[in-house]
Scaffold this motif. Structure first.
Motif, mmCIF file in Angstrom:
data_model
loop_
_atom_site.group_PDB
_atom_site.id
_atom_site.type_symbol
_atom_site.label_atom_id
_atom_site.label_comp_id
_atom_site.label_asym_id
_atom_site.label_seq_id
_atom_site.Cartn_x
_atom_site.Cartn_y
_atom_site.Cartn_z
ATOM 1 N N GLN A 229 54.135 -120.423 -25.748
ATOM 2 C CA GLN A 229 54.805 -121.565 -25.111
ATOM 3 C C GLN A 229 54.826 -121.423 -23.591
ATOM 4 O O GLN A 229 54.635 -122.386 -22.865
ATOM 5 C CB GLN A 229 56.247 -121.674 -25.604
ATOM 6 N N ARG A 230 55.071 -120.191 -23.128
ATOM 7 C CA ARG A 230 55.082 -119.960 -21.693
ATOM 8 C C ARG A 230 53.696 -120.203 -21.115
ATOM 9 O O ARG A 230 53.540 -120.839 -20.075
ATOM 10 C CB ARG A 230 55.538 -118.527 -21.409
ATOM 11 N N ALA A 231 52.668 -119.701 -21.815
ATOM 12 C CA ALA A 231 51.292 -119.922 -21.367
ATOM 13 C C ALA A 231 50.986 -121.416 -21.289
ATOM 14 O O ALA A 231 50.322 -121.879 -20.361
ATOM 15 C CB ALA A 231 50.308 -119.223 -22.303
ATOM 16 N N ALA A 232 51.525 -122.177 -22.271
ATOM 17 C CA ALA A 232 51.274 -123.621 -22.268
ATOM 18 C C ALA A 232 51.867 -124.276 -21.034
ATOM 19 O O ALA A 232 51.209 -125.103 -20.377
ATOM 20 C CB ALA A 232 51.867 -124.242 -23.538
ATOM 21 N N ARG A 233 53.122 -123.922 -20.684
ATOM 22 C CA ARG A 233 53.758 -124.525 -19.502
ATOM 23 C C ARG A 233 52.988 -124.163 -18.230
ATOM 24 O O ARG A 233 52.758 -124.981 -17.360
ATOM 25 C CB ARG A 233 55.204 -124.059 -19.369
ATOM 26 N N ILE A 234 52.590 -122.867 -18.119
ATOM 27 C CA ILE A 234 51.915 -122.428 -16.899
ATOM 28 C C ILE A 234 50.534 -123.057 -16.802
ATOM 29 O O ILE A 234 50.135 -123.557 -15.744
ATOM 30 C CB ILE A 234 51.846 -120.887 -16.875
ATOM 31 N N ALA A 235 49.803 -123.053 -17.933
ATOM 32 C CA ALA A 235 48.477 -123.678 -17.915
ATOM 33 C C ALA A 235 48.602 -125.163 -17.591
ATOM 34 O O ALA A 235 47.759 -125.729 -16.891
ATOM 35 C CB ALA A 235 47.788 -123.487 -19.265
ATOM 36 N N GLN B 22 65.026 -113.341 -8.929
ATOM 37 C CA GLN B 22 64.630 -114.719 -9.232
ATOM 38 C C GLN B 22 65.751 -115.459 -9.969
ATOM 39 O O GLN B 22 66.027 -116.625 -9.682
ATOM 40 C CB GLN B 22 63.343 -114.701 -10.066
ATOM 41 N N ASP B 23 66.423 -114.750 -10.900
ATOM 42 C CA ASP B 23 67.530 -115.384 -11.621
ATOM 43 C C ASP B 23 68.636 -115.777 -10.650
ATOM 44 O O ASP B 23 69.231 -116.853 -10.757
ATOM 45 C CB ASP B 23 68.085 -114.415 -12.678
ATOM 46 N N TRP B 24 68.893 -114.884 -9.686
ATOM 47 C CA TRP B 24 69.921 -115.174 -8.700
ATOM 48 C C TRP B 24 69.513 -116.378 -7.845
ATOM 49 O O TRP B 24 70.320 -117.270 -7.575
ATOM 50 C CB TRP B 24 70.139 -113.934 -7.824
ATOM 51 N N LEU B 25 68.212 -116.406 -7.440
ATOM 52 C CA LEU B 25 67.731 -117.526 -6.626
ATOM 53 C C LEU B 25 67.882 -118.850 -7.364
ATOM 54 O O LEU B 25 68.204 -119.877 -6.767
ATOM 55 C CB LEU B 25 66.253 -117.311 -6.257
ATOM 56 N N PRO C 295 54.958 -126.069 -3.316
ATOM 57 C CA PRO C 295 56.280 -125.597 -3.754
ATOM 58 C C PRO C 295 56.664 -126.147 -5.122
ATOM 59 O O PRO C 295 57.212 -125.424 -5.963
ATOM 60 C CB PRO C 295 57.217 -126.121 -2.656
ATOM 61 N N ALA C 296 56.340 -127.423 -5.371
ATOM 62 C CA ALA C 296 56.661 -128.019 -6.671
ATOM 63 C C ALA C 296 55.858 -127.354 -7.784
ATOM 64 O O ALA C 296 56.400 -127.078 -8.866
ATOM 65 C CB ALA C 296 56.388 -129.517 -6.634
ATOM 66 N N ALA C 297 54.567 -127.086 -7.525
ATOM 67 C CA ALA C 297 53.740 -126.434 -8.547
ATOM 68 C C ALA C 297 54.261 -125.029 -8.839
ATOM 69 O O ALA C 297 54.326 -124.608 -10.003
ATOM 70 C CB ALA C 297 52.285 -126.383 -8.083
ATOM 71 N N ALA D 149 55.719 -123.554 -12.487
ATOM 72 C CA ALA D 149 55.257 -122.330 -13.136
ATOM 73 C C ALA D 149 56.406 -121.328 -13.286
ATOM 74 O O ALA D 149 56.502 -120.628 -14.302
ATOM 75 C CB ALA D 149 54.108 -121.714 -12.348
ATOM 76 N N LEU D 150 57.281 -121.247 -12.282
ATOM 77 C CA LEU D 150 58.366 -120.258 -12.337
ATOM 78 C C LEU D 150 59.424 -120.640 -13.367
ATOM 79 O O LEU D 150 60.020 -119.775 -14.012
ATOM 80 C CB LEU D 150 59.011 -120.096 -10.963
ATOM 81 N N ARG D 151 59.672 -121.954 -13.524
ATOM 82 C CA ARG D 151 60.618 -122.372 -14.563
ATOM 83 C C ARG D 151 60.094 -121.973 -15.940
ATOM 84 O O ARG D 151 60.868 -121.608 -16.821
ATOM 85 C CB ARG D 151 60.846 -123.867 -14.507
ATOM 86 N N ALA D 152 58.757 -122.060 -16.104
ATOM 87 C CA ALA D 152 58.167 -121.653 -17.381
ATOM 88 C C ALA D 152 58.399 -120.158 -17.614
ATOM 89 O O ALA D 152 58.622 -119.729 -18.741
ATOM 90 C CB ALA D 152 56.681 -121.961 -17.389
ATOM 91 N N GLN D 153 58.361 -119.363 -16.527
ATOM 92 C CA GLN D 153 58.610 -117.922 -16.679
ATOM 93 C C GLN D 153 60.037 -117.663 -17.134
ATOM 94 O O GLN D 153 60.301 -116.705 -17.854
ATOM 95 C CB GLN D 153 58.398 -117.184 -15.346
ATOM 96 N N ALA D 154 60.965 -118.527 -16.686
ATOM 97 C CA ALA D 154 62.377 -118.282 -16.996
ATOM 98 C C ALA D 154 62.755 -118.793 -18.378
ATOM 99 O O ALA D 154 63.785 -118.415 -18.910
ATOM 100 C CB ALA D 154 63.247 -118.947 -15.932
#
Lengths: 217, 252
Positions: B150-156, A80-83, A205-207, A211-216
């Motif tokens: 914080q991550r939970a906040a962004r995802i939620a 994912q980091d590479w992507l 795709p935007a959603a 969510a994925l940016r929040a994971q990173a």
């Protein structure tokens, strides 16, 4: 655009080599159909009445389950980091991956739907397949959005994706089963299904990217 | 103005008296509307005394929808300004929204038994409220499963925004679906054709529910801020001991 195309082709090549991507969802689809037949009993009239609903449920659950690792695996192994370093927007990358994933996991279900209809004594299997063709992109999109949200969760994270995606998939199920039952190829249900898939293609795709940016972070 | 109130200390100075005002207003409205609705309005010509459940049921259903929109608004603010208070507001509101939704569903079932002869009917409104309930559950599941906060906040936030744009579609599809399946015997209440004598207590009750939400929301937000402060204080006062423990653990 070239980068997105390259990612699409790469995803297709890698997925085709992995039975976990294209075969297990298919096996689950058939298993769900068999269990449903066991629950309903062998009476052909009853099976025929339930066929559109059962085939659609089997397809939706198969898609929900097979999409769950779509983002969590790349996050775990660093892909994912590479992507995210690629010179295209994350939404475009995700759209490319989703199209590839649809071809690998949902398209086989569309092809198998007429056979499933025959097994359920239903004579318009083509229509069920067409309804799946129109509606499965939306189902996959919402399932992917759920999977992206659950990708970083620990422990019971695997259940989070279906829990989030389930309510959003409700319209697809309603119009999908409605179309298969109505017997009309270009009725209002077919148009509503197509609209749901186009809408999902625009926002999912935007959603997922959000969510994925929040994971990173 | 928004940045002025986004200072947590300033927020707390304001939230404490405002919460008290909301709480008092809620108690007044709820008590007043209860007396008015239960004793001072005439029974309905068709439903008799059973119609009085409207004063619990309909405001709950309104609030169930309002709170989801509130959460989506807070989520949007959280994305735009990346502010802690917006995240806290979204998190604090989700269980309240689920509570209103559950209340609407339960009173709907209690109402359905004498009116429709069944605890549960797959009516369009009941079904879409049930779907809304599951959407609240999904949001709450994110907060409990995803770490850090914080991550939970962004995802939620992402899920709430995705949900709010899909609500019209879900509503439309469920209406369409119920139109196909609904048996003709079901009695439907027409919302707008309601007598003013019955409508006024309903509006006061809805106001009371809204004040109650305001009071509960501010209280929950203040509790969340206090919890966060306590956690930060605990982190700052105990770093050396924590380090000692890990060293001992590693040696053994």
């Amino acid at each position: 655009m070239n980068a997105a195309l390259a990612i699409f082709l790469r995803e297709l090549r890698i997925g085709a080599r992995r039975p976990a991507v294209w075969a297990f969802g298919l096996a689950f689809f058939l298993l769900f159909l068999m269990l449903s037949a066991l629950v309903l009993g062998p009476d052909p009239a009853r099976l025929r009445a339930a066929a559109p609903a059962i085939v659609w449920l089997a397809a939706v659950f198969s898609i929900l389950l097979s999409v769950q690792t779509l983002f969590s695996e790349p996050i775990e192994d660093g892909e994912q980091d590479w992507l995210m370093t690629q010179p295209v927007s994350l939404s475009a990358i995700i759209a490319a991956r989703l199209i590839a994933r649809w071809l690998l996991t949902a398209a086989p279900l569309v092809v198998l739907a007429p056979a499933a209809a025959i097994a359920f004594a239903h004579d318009s299997g083509g229509l069920i397949a067409l309804s799946l063709l129109l509606g499965s992109p939306a189902a996959l999109g919402y399932a992917a959005a759920g999977a992206a949200s659950g990708a970083g969760a620990k422990g019971a994270g695997g259940i989070l994706g279906p829990l989030i995606a389930g309510p959003l998939i409700a319209p697809v199920l309603i119009f999908g089963v409605g179309m298969a039952q109505s017997g009309a190829m270009f009725g209002p249900e077919a148009r509503a299904l197509l609209a749901a898939s186009l809408f999902a293609a625009a926002i999912c795709p935007a959603a997922c990217a959000l969510a994925l940016r929040a994971q990173a972070d | 103005m928004l940045s002025y109130f986004s200072n947590p200390a300033r927020f707390e100075r304001l939230a404490r008296p405002l919460g008290a005002v909301f709480g008092a207003a809620a108690a007044l409205c709820l008590a007043g509307a209860t007396v008015w609705g239960l004793f001072l309005t005439p029974p309905d010509s068709e439903m008799g005394y059973g119609f009085r459940l409207i004063y619990v049921h309909v405001p709950a259903a309104w609030m169930a929808m309002f709170v989801y929109v509130f959460i989506a608004g807070a989520a949007l603010a959280g994305f735009v300004w990346r502010h802690m208070l917006a995240d806290i507001a979204a998190r604090a509101a989700a269980p309240l929204g689920a509570l209103f939704t559950a209340l609407a569903l339960i009173t709907g079932a209690v109402w359905g038994k004498p009116m429709w002869g069944a605890w549960w009917v797959w009516d369009a409104r009941l079904t879409s409220v049930l779907i809304l309930f599951f959407m609240y559950l999904g949001l709450m599941a994110i907060w409990s499963l995803v770490e850090p906060t914080q991550r939970a906040a962004r995802i939620a936030g992402a899920v709430a925004l995705l949900g709010v744009v899909n609500i019209p579609i879900i509503k439309f599809s469920v209406d369409w679906w119920a139109g196909l399946h609904q048996p003709a015997t079901v009695i439907r209440m027409d919302g707008p054709r309601i007598d003013p004598a019955m409508l006024w207590p309903l509006l006061v009750m809805a106001l009371g529910y809204t004040f109650f939400f305001g009071w509960a929301q501010l209280t929950r937000m203040r509790a969340a801020l206090a919890r966060r402060r306590a956690e930060n204080a605990a982190k700052q006062s105990r770093p050396s001991r924590a380090r000692l423990e890990t060293r001992e653990g590693g040696a053994s």
